[in-house]
Design an enzyme around this catalytic site. Structure first.
Site, short mmCIF file in Angstrom:
data_model
loop_
_atom_site.label_atom_id
_atom_site.label_comp_id
_atom_site.label_asym_id
_atom_site.label_seq_id
_atom_site.Cartn_x
_atom_site.Cartn_y
_atom_site.Cartn_z
N HIS A 150 0.85 -1.18 0.00
CA HIS A 150 0.00 0.00 0.00
C HIS A 150 0.88 1.23 0.00
CE1 HIS A 150 -2.22 3.26 2.05
NE2 HIS A 150 -3.15 2.88 1.22
N SER A 151 0.58 2.16 -0.86
CA SER A 151 1.29 3.44 -0.92
C SER A 151 2.78 3.19 -1.15
CB SER A 151 1.01 4.22 0.36
OG SER A 151 1.42 5.55 0.22
#
Length: 134
Positions: free
Chosen positions: A100-101
């Site tokens: 994520h990210s």
């Protein structure tokens, strides 16, 4: 349940391994000293948010701190995989990595440079191998 059986068959098992590299980077005393010297004393909550999130991107772009991040992520991925195989000795399935990210950028960088040894996408950063089946 019916959708999983329809698309993946009845032999699907999923296990998730959480990798947390942030604390190993932010536990470095030198990092806290540097941040204390350049951070403003005002707007404490904004400063803490910026130091804990936004600056991680800048750290990942530097050879020194990127190597710490890469080494920690690879260490945790390999330990998790070895532990999974220990408890599931007949495993012969696939492994997928999700991030994520910034985590997705880290995983992408690791996989793109898998097997290249020295020579990540950034100069001066070595890429240790993730020991997953190909």
């Amino acid at each position: 349940d019916a959708m999983i059986r329809t698309h993946f068959g009845s032999n699907l098992n999923v296990a998730f391994q959480y990798v947390e590299w942030h604390s190993s980077l932010h536990s470095l005393p030198e990092l806290h000293e540097t941040l204390a010297n350049i951070s403003l004393d005002t707007l404490h909550s904004l400063r803490e948010t910026m130091n804990d999130t936004f600056l991680d991107v800048l750290y990942f772009m530097s050879a020194k701190y990127c190597q710490i991040i890469v080494d920690e992520v690879v260490r945790q991925l390999n330990e998790g995989y070895e532990r999974f195989c220990l408890y599931n000795p007949n495993f012969d399935g696939r492994v997928s990595l999700f991030g994520h990210s910034l985590g997705s950028v880290i995983v992408y960088d690791l996989l793109c440079n898998q097997g290249k040894g020295k020579g990540s996408s950034r100069e001066g950063v070595g890429t240790p191998s993730v020991r997953y089946p190909s």
